[in-house]
Motif scaffolding. Structure first.
Motif, PDB file in Angstrom:
ATOM      1  N   TYR A  97       0.841  -1.211   0.000  1.00  0.00           N
ATOM      2  CA  TYR A  97       0.000   0.000   0.000  1.00  0.00           C
ATOM      3  C   TYR A  97       0.865   1.246   0.000  1.00  0.00           C
ATOM      4  N   ALA A  98       1.884   1.227   0.848  1.00  0.00           N
ATOM      5  CA  ALA A  98       2.798   2.372   0.900  1.00  0.00           C
ATOM      6  C   ALA A  98       3.530   2.544  -0.424  1.00  0.00           C
ATOM      7  N   LEU A  99       3.984   1.441  -0.984  1.00  0.00           N
ATOM      8  CA  LEU A  99       4.774   1.519  -2.215  1.00  0.00           C
ATOM      9  C   LEU A  99       3.946   2.007  -3.392  1.00  0.00           C
ATOM     10  N   VAL A 100       2.685   1.605  -3.446  1.00  0.00           N
ATOM     11  CA  VAL A 100       1.890   1.927  -4.627  1.00  0.00           C
ATOM     12  C   VAL A 100       1.212   3.294  -4.499  1.00  0.00           C
ATOM     13  N   THR A 154       7.562 -12.035  -1.476  1.00  0.00           N
ATOM     14  CA  THR A 154       6.561 -12.596  -2.384  1.00  0.00           C
ATOM     15  C   THR A 154       5.217 -11.908  -2.176  1.00  0.00           C
ATOM     16  N   GLY A 155       4.797 -11.859  -0.900  1.00  0.00           N
ATOM     17  CA  GLY A 155       3.517 -11.244  -0.592  1.00  0.00           C
ATOM     18  C   GLY A 155       3.488  -9.782  -1.023  1.00  0.00           C
ATOM     19  N   THR A 156       4.540  -9.039  -0.710  1.00  0.00           N
ATOM     20  CA  THR A 156       4.607  -7.632  -1.095  1.00  0.00           C
ATOM     21  C   THR A 156       4.492  -7.494  -2.604  1.00  0.00           C
ATOM     22  N   PHE A 157       5.192  -8.365  -3.290  1.00  0.00           N
ATOM     23  CA  PHE A 157       5.167  -8.310  -4.753  1.00  0.00           C
ATOM     24  C   PHE A 157       3.758  -8.561  -5.291  1.00  0.00           C
ATOM     25  N   TYR A 158       3.116  -9.620  -4.778  1.00  0.00           N
ATOM     26  CA  TYR A 158       1.762  -9.927  -5.255  1.00  0.00           C
ATOM     27  C   TYR A 158       0.808  -8.771  -4.993  1.00  0.00           C
ATOM     28  N   PHE A 159       0.854  -8.250  -3.769  1.00  0.00           N
ATOM     29  CA  PHE A 159      -0.071  -7.172  -3.443  1.00  0.00           C
ATOM     30  C   PHE A 159       0.230  -5.922  -4.252  1.00  0.00           C
ATOM     31  N   ARG A 160       1.505  -5.662  -4.484  1.00  0.00           N
ATOM     32  CA  ARG A 160       1.868  -4.482  -5.278  1.00  0.00           C
ATOM     33  C   ARG A 160       1.269  -4.609  -6.674  1.00  0.00           C
ATOM     34  N   GLN A 161       1.472  -5.776  -7.301  1.00  0.00           N
ATOM     35  CA  GLN A 161       0.942  -5.958  -8.648  1.00  0.00           C
ATOM     36  C   GLN A 161      -0.580  -5.835  -8.636  1.00  0.00           C
ATOM     37  N   PHE A 162      -1.193  -6.354  -7.586  1.00  0.00           N
ATOM     38  CA  PHE A 162      -2.651  -6.282  -7.530  1.00  0.00           C
ATOM     39  C   PHE A 162      -3.128  -4.835  -7.373  1.00  0.00           C
ATOM     40  N   PHE A 163      -2.514  -4.100  -6.472  1.00  0.00           N
ATOM     41  CA  PHE A 163      -2.921  -2.701  -6.258  1.00  0.00           C
ATOM     42  C   PHE A 163      -2.729  -1.884  -7.524  1.00  0.00           C
ATOM     43  N   LYS A 164      -1.667  -2.227  -8.261  1.00  0.00           N
ATOM     44  CA  LYS A 164      -1.425  -1.475  -9.486  1.00  0.00           C
ATOM     45  C   LYS A 164      -2.506  -1.726 -10.519  1.00  0.00           C
ATOM     46  N   SER A 165      -3.151  -2.888 -10.419  1.00  0.00           N
ATOM     47  CA  SER A 165      -4.189  -3.195 -11.402  1.00  0.00           C
ATOM     48  C   SER A 165      -5.533  -2.582 -11.016  1.00  0.00           C
ATOM     49  N   VAL A 166      -5.653  -2.042  -9.819  1.00  0.00           N
ATOM     50  CA  VAL A 166      -6.898  -1.370  -9.417  1.00  0.00           C
ATOM     51  C   VAL A 166      -6.948  -0.023 -10.138  1.00  0.00           C
ATOM     52  N   PRO A 167      -8.042   0.266 -10.854  1.00  0.00           N
ATOM     53  CA  PRO A 167      -8.070   1.497 -11.640  1.00  0.00           C
ATOM     54  C   PRO A 167      -7.919   2.752 -10.770  1.00  0.00           C
ATOM     55  N   ASP A 168      -7.199   3.729 -11.294  1.00  0.00           N
ATOM     56  CA  ASP A 168      -6.983   4.987 -10.562  1.00  0.00           C
ATOM     57  C   ASP A 168      -8.299   5.693 -10.254  1.00  0.00           C
ATOM     58  N   GLU A 169      -9.268   5.525 -11.166  1.00  0.00           N
ATOM     59  CA  GLU A 169     -10.536   6.232 -10.975  1.00  0.00           C
ATOM     60  C   GLU A 169     -11.203   5.834  -9.659  1.00  0.00           C
ATOM     61  N   LEU A 170     -10.949   4.606  -9.230  1.00  0.00           N
ATOM     62  CA  LEU A 170     -11.549   4.146  -7.989  1.00  0.00           C
ATOM     63  C   LEU A 170     -11.007   4.952  -6.816  1.00  0.00           C
ATOM     64  N   LEU A 171      -9.713   5.200  -6.844  1.00  0.00           N
ATOM     65  CA  LEU A 171      -9.091   6.029  -5.816  1.00  0.00           C
ATOM     66  C   LEU A 171      -9.648   7.452  -5.894  1.00  0.00           C
ATOM     67  N   LYS A 183      -9.532   5.013   5.194  1.00  0.00           N
ATOM     68  CA  LYS A 183     -10.846   4.552   4.737  1.00  0.00           C
ATOM     69  C   LYS A 183     -10.735   3.863   3.385  1.00  0.00           C
ATOM     70  N   PHE A 184      -9.886   4.427   2.517  1.00  0.00           N
ATOM     71  CA  PHE A 184      -9.725   3.823   1.201  1.00  0.00           C
ATOM     72  C   PHE A 184      -9.179   2.400   1.346  1.00  0.00           C
ATOM     73  N   LEU A 185      -8.203   2.258   2.227  1.00  0.00           N
ATOM     74  CA  LEU A 185      -7.612   0.928   2.435  1.00  0.00           C
ATOM     75  C   LEU A 185      -8.647  -0.044   2.975  1.00  0.00           C
ATOM     76  N   ILE A 186      -9.367   0.401   4.015  1.00  0.00           N
ATOM     77  CA  ILE A 186     -10.253  -0.524   4.708  1.00  0.00           C
ATOM     78  C   ILE A 186     -11.560  -0.767   3.947  1.00  0.00           C
ATOM     79  N   ASP A 187     -12.132   0.316   3.412  1.00  0.00           N
ATOM     80  CA  ASP A 187     -13.435   0.169   2.757  1.00  0.00           C
ATOM     81  C   ASP A 187     -13.343  -0.347   1.329  1.00  0.00           C
ATOM     82  N   ILE A 188     -12.278  -0.023   0.640  1.00  0.00           N
ATOM     83  CA  ILE A 188     -12.226  -0.354  -0.785  1.00  0.00           C
ATOM     84  C   ILE A 188     -11.161  -1.413  -1.068  1.00  0.00           C
ATOM     85  N   LEU A 189      -9.942  -1.137  -0.683  1.00  0.00           N
ATOM     86  CA  LEU A 189      -8.845  -1.992  -1.119  1.00  0.00           C
ATOM     87  C   LEU A 189      -8.901  -3.381  -0.491  1.00  0.00           C
ATOM     88  N   ILE A 190      -9.144  -3.438   0.821  1.00  0.00           N
ATOM     89  CA  ILE A 190      -9.153  -4.750   1.473  1.00  0.00           C
ATOM     90  C   ILE A 190     -10.288  -5.627   0.945  1.00  0.00           C
TER      91      ILE A 190
END
Lengths: 280, 361
Positions: A97-100, A154-171, A183-190
């Motif tokens: 989350y921090a990296l992306v 491994t986990g960081t890598f997977y999550f990073r790739q996944f977060f990157k695939s979430v469209p910017d418009e959602l943010l 709120k974005f992390l808890i309500d949307i991303l998780i």
């Protein structure tokens, strides 16, 4: 309709047998008595000793100090496996989350540094890790067992790739809707990462469950023993004319098999449902 | 309800040589629907996103109502935005999607319920309130996205190409719905599109952008009838306005082998660009010599492609009209548009009347 091709089916059946028979043999053999096994070898038919063996394995006060039962070992393994999986998910998700989403300097550089640690297996750093835990006085504790292995490239890598695939418009939509970083992390991303979390949970639980070397180094007290060490111990009693308790070893192996199977079955269903349902 | 005042706003992305938006000033009145239109890369979305607060403003000032919002968080600007790809939260139901912004603002529960129900009624989303976005069609998703904006009761709506992901037929329906909704709510709106037809039909006022600058601002019909430059002339209207190389010689306009008497002195001379709308050309006994190349049938009318003296030209004709391989065309003097060839700017001409019948030179 496709024509049934016998040859394909034969290959599939052979494959299935190849995977399943050893498990079946383990289950069946564990229901016979140690003497029978020693005389007749492995069994493919059920014996009459099932209840007795499993009861002994789960409840007998074993080990050198007589403190450890199969149930304790099962508990320890579960704590290790779940602690691993949950800890790794939380930590790598936070890192990703921090990296992306936060633009700080050298983020990409930091990511690659984390990523290169993938190339280092645990065994390479096992002595320094042990040293650190020992100086912190964390030997023979769950903290010492779990924490040093939590950081996961491994986990960081997977999550990073996944977060990157979430469209910017959602943010952006969330920002306009008044959601801050939390709120974005808890309500949307998780909620969106559920499938990812299920996948990583499967991998990491099994990884933690199967740890052998690290728990052996970290814990000397028998009440921290995991199932993996228990199996080893039962077979290590071949002194003189004493017969190892094959049935108990098999029973313990079967018990050791069950939780990962349950985890895979439960989470896989979730995992697949997530894959087929979600469209981002 | 509020006006939006954009004063000398510019945006330069880090590392970019030229600004994406340079020195744009625009006053949007309360309740007005303004459409920003232009080709891709003209800065229209960047401008919208600066008003939304999703992009930093490099220079200038954006005011919503009486408040300068340059440094205010998007959530506190009292705006709502509709995105091209809808940006609905996939794991929430339609109801939760619409309620999310209100919940974050700590609106009381019963009020959220009332507003969502009202918006759902208005947008005919009632039966879908408990569905997830993936179970909806494109048009329904777009309505949910609008519903999410409506329930907030913001002082301005921002639309970022909301109809681009829909098929052609649905686009026409949704266009009407947006127009009706906006009129009914009377909320100030800024709408970005690259589709000139959408721009024409929706806008109270149109803003045509090109390369980060405003080419022309005005009511759709004014822009159509009096484009300020060759860029606007070729961008607004389908088929695009015919632009022909011509030469001014006093009050006479020389076009290839023909001469058009303008009847009065325009404020320029020498090489100019002559603009004529396809529908302003009419066949006549004498006039410009037109050679037909091919015909496109549109049903209600025909597009006839051809050329005069080597320059391509399109005209629209009634399907009943006979088309020959060679025709003579004339045009009303008032329907001639003159542009400077070098800058593309319109040459001001007083209103003229009468039919300009070109004569052979």
């Amino acid at each position: 309709m496709n024509r049934i091709k016998p040859f394909d089916h034969i290959i599939l059946i052979l494959g299935t047998l190849f995977m399943c028979v050893p498990v079946l043999v383990a289950v069946m053999t564990s229901t016979h008595s140690a003497v029978d096994i020693h005389m007749n070898g492995l069994y493919l038919t059920p014996g009459d000793n099932a209840v007795g063996t499993y009861q002994t394995v789960l409840t007998r006060q074993g080990g050198f100090t007589g403190q450890v039962t199969g149930l304790t070992m099962l508990m320890n393994s579960l704590i290790l496996g779940i602690g691993f999986a949950v800890g790794k998910i939380v930590l790598s998700m936070a890192a990703a989350y921090a990296l992306v989403y936060f633009r700080f300097r050298f983020a990409t550089f930091l990511f690659w540094i984390i990523f290169t640690t993938l190339l280092l297996p645990l065994e390479v750093r096992i002595m320094p890790s042990y040293q650190v835990m020992s100086s912190l006085g964390l030997l023979n504790s769950y903290t010492g067992l779990i924490v040093p292995l939590l950081a996961s490239a491994t986990g960081t890598f997977y999550f990073r790739q996944f977060f990157k695939s979430v469209p910017d418009e959602l943010l952006e939509a969330a920002r306009i809707d008044g959601a801050g970083p939390w709120k974005f992390l808890i309500d949307i991303l998780i909620p969106l990462s559920k499938t990812m979390m299920a996948a990583i949970f499967i991998i990491m639980f099994v990884y933690g469950w199967n740890q052998y070397l690290w728990p052996m180094l970290m814990t000397t007290e028998e009440r921290f023993f995991t199932l993996m060490r228990g199996i080893k111990q039962i077979l290590q009693v071949w002194i003189g004319s004493q017969i190892p308790d094959y049935n108990e070893a098999f029973a313990l192996a079967v018990l050791a098999l069950l939780p990962p199977v349950i985890v895979v079955v439960v989470f896989q269903r979730w995992f697949i449902r997530g894959l087929t349902e979600s469209d981002k | 309800m509020a006006s939006i005042t954009i004063t000398d706003v510019s945006k330069t992305y880090p590392g970019a040589k030229a600004p994406s938006v340079s020195g744009i000033s625009l006053a949007i009145r309360d309740g007005e629907l303004i459409v920003l239109v232009g080709p891709s890369g003209c800065g229209k979305s960047t401008l919208l996103r600066m008003v939304a607060g999703l992009e930093d403003i490099s220079g200038g000032e954006v005011k919503i109502g009486d408040r300068v919002v340059n440094r205010i968080d998007p959530a506190d600007r009292d705006i709502a935005m509709v995105f091209q790809n809808y940006a609905l939260y996939p794991h929430m139901t339609v109801r939760e999607n619409m309620a999310y912004g209100l919940k974050n603002r700590r609106t009381p529960g019963p009020e959220i319920e009332a507003r969502v129900t009202e918006a759902a009624r208005m947008l005919e989303l009632g039966p879908y309130l408990d569905r997830k976005p993936r179970a909806l069609s494109g048009g329904q998703r777009q309505r949910v996205a609008m519903g999410r904006a409506v329930v907030r009761q913001p002082s301005a709506f921002l639309f970022d190409e909301p109809l681009s992901n829909l098929d052609a037929k649905l686009r026409v329906t949704m266009r009407g719905e947006i127009r009706r909704l906006q009129k009914r709510l009377g909320t100030t709106s800024l709408y970005v599109t690259h589709d000139q037809l959408e721009a024409m039909t929706l806008a109270d006022r149109l803003v045509v952008l090109n390369e980060g600058r405003i080419e022309q601002v005005g009511a759709p019909l004014d822009i159509y009838l009096r484009p300020a430059s060759t860029f606007v002339a070729s961008f607004i209207g389908a088929p695009a306005m015919n632009l022909l190389d011509a030469e001014l010689d006093g009050a006479r306009l020389r076009l290839g082998t023909s001469v058009i008497e303008l009847g009065q002195l325009p404020g320029a001379k020498g090489a100019v660009t002559l603009g004529i709308r396809a529908e302003d050309l009419v066949p006549s006994a004498t006039g410009l010599p037109f050679r037909t190349d091919f015909i496109e049938e549109l049903g209600a009318q025909r597009l006839v492609h051809g050329h005069i003296d080597g320059q391509p030209l399109v005209l629209t004709l009634d399907p009943a009209m006979q088309i020959d391989s060679e025709m003579r065309l004339s045009v009303a003097a008032a329907k001639l548009h003159l542009f400077e060839t070098s800058t593309g700017k319109r040459i001001a001409t007083a209103a003229r009347s009468g039919l300009a019948v070109p004569q052979p030179a």
